[in-house]
Scaffold this motif. Sequence first.
Motif, PDB file in Angstrom:
ATOM      1  N   UNK A 121       4.809 -29.062  39.566  1.00  0.00           N
ATOM      2  CA  UNK A 121       3.644 -28.122  39.806  1.00  0.00           C
ATOM      3  C   UNK A 121       3.995 -27.296  40.661  1.00  0.00           C
ATOM      4  N   UNK A 122       5.067 -27.483  41.825  1.00  0.00           N
ATOM      5  CA  UNK A 122       5.397 -26.344  42.736  1.00  0.00           C
ATOM      6  C   UNK A 122       6.338 -25.453  42.087  1.00  0.00           C
ATOM      7  N   UNK A 123       7.196 -25.841  41.225  1.00  0.00           N
ATOM      8  CA  UNK A 123       8.030 -24.631  40.455  1.00  0.00           C
ATOM      9  C   UNK A 123       7.472 -23.756  39.386  1.00  0.00           C
ATOM     10  N   UNK A 124       6.363 -24.448  38.966  1.00  0.00           N
ATOM     11  CA  UNK A 124       5.687 -23.800  37.988  1.00  0.00           C
ATOM     12  C   UNK A 124       4.373 -23.175  38.438  1.00  0.00           C
ATOM     13  N   UNK A 125       3.934 -23.305  39.459  1.00  0.00           N
ATOM     14  CA  UNK A 125       2.873 -22.767  40.163  1.00  0.00           C
ATOM     15  C   UNK A 125       1.481 -23.236  39.247  1.00  0.00           C
ATOM     16  N   UNK A 126       1.352 -24.491  39.099  1.00  0.00           N
ATOM     17  CA  UNK A 126       0.505 -25.160  37.929  1.00  0.00           C
ATOM     18  C   UNK A 126      -0.271 -26.364  38.822  1.00  0.00           C
ATOM     19  N   UNK A 127      -1.330 -26.618  38.948  1.00  0.00           N
ATOM     20  CA  UNK A 127      -2.081 -27.610  39.539  1.00  0.00           C
ATOM     21  C   UNK A 127      -1.675 -28.909  39.177  1.00  0.00           C
ATOM     22  N   UNK A 128      -1.489 -29.593  40.265  1.00  0.00           N
ATOM     23  CA  UNK A 128      -0.972 -30.932  40.032  1.00  0.00           C
ATOM     24  C   UNK A 128      -1.631 -31.861  39.223  1.00  0.00           C
ATOM     25  N   UNK A 129      -3.003 -31.714  38.885  1.00  0.00           N
ATOM     26  CA  UNK A 129      -3.777 -32.567  37.844  1.00  0.00           C
ATOM     27  C   UNK A 129      -3.463 -32.208  36.522  1.00  0.00           C
ATOM     28  N   UNK A 130      -3.010 -30.907  36.263  1.00  0.00           N
ATOM     29  CA  UNK A 130      -2.651 -30.470  34.862  1.00  0.00           C
ATOM     30  C   UNK A 130      -1.101 -30.877  34.808  1.00  0.00           C
ATOM     31  N   UNK A 131      -0.242 -30.768  35.766  1.00  0.00           N
ATOM     32  CA  UNK A 131       1.042 -31.290  35.421  1.00  0.00           C
ATOM     33  C   UNK A 131       1.151 -32.908  35.131  1.00  0.00           C
ATOM     34  N   UNK A 132       0.099 -33.629  36.038  1.00  0.00           N
ATOM     35  CA  UNK A 132       0.100 -35.324  35.777  1.00  0.00           C
ATOM     36  C   UNK A 132      -0.278 -35.433  34.375  1.00  0.00           C
ATOM     37  N   UNK A 133      -1.221 -34.850  34.077  1.00  0.00           N
ATOM     38  CA  UNK A 133      -1.926 -35.290  32.708  1.00  0.00           C
ATOM     39  C   UNK A 133      -0.654 -34.860  31.401  1.00  0.00           C
ATOM     40  N   UNK A 134      -0.010 -33.661  31.518  1.00  0.00           N
ATOM     41  CA  UNK A 134       0.913 -33.149  30.605  1.00  0.00           C
ATOM     42  C   UNK A 134       2.003 -34.425  30.762  1.00  0.00           C
ATOM     43  N   UNK A 135       2.338 -34.893  32.108  1.00  0.00           N
ATOM     44  CA  UNK A 135       3.565 -35.806  32.134  1.00  0.00           C
ATOM     45  C   UNK A 135       3.148 -37.024  31.651  1.00  0.00           C
ATOM     46  N   UNK A 136       2.101 -37.539  31.694  1.00  0.00           N
ATOM     47  CA  UNK A 136       1.663 -38.932  31.352  1.00  0.00           C
ATOM     48  C   UNK A 136       1.669 -38.822  29.801  1.00  0.00           C
ATOM     49  N   UNK A 137       1.084 -37.660  29.196  1.00  0.00           N
ATOM     50  CA  UNK A 137       0.947 -37.511  27.645  1.00  0.00           C
ATOM     51  C   UNK A 137       2.545 -37.461  27.009  1.00  0.00           C
ATOM     52  N   UNK A 138       3.468 -36.745  27.691  1.00  0.00           N
ATOM     53  CA  UNK A 138       4.704 -36.773  27.398  1.00  0.00           C
ATOM     54  C   UNK A 138       5.486 -38.037  27.318  1.00  0.00           C
TER      55      UNK A 138
END
Length: 65
Positions: A14-31
């Motif tokens: 999230x920090x590296x890509x300037x993306x909300x943690x909620x979005x990253x968390x969802x994408x990570x879980x799906x992946x």
Amino acid sequence: MADLNFEDVVKAIASDTNTPTETVSRMYAETWAQYSDGARVLDYLTVLVAKRVRENLRGVSQDRH
């Protein structure tokens, strides 16, 4: 090398890509679900999943420009 847990990886991406943690968390879980389905060796799954999520997020940000 220290084991990275889910929250640490999500925060770093999230920090590296300037993306909300909620979005990253969802994408990570799906992946993770996609990659771990039927996997017999999970040793490097965290690294592979994190790489895929980063790549996906970079692709999204490039598409916006």
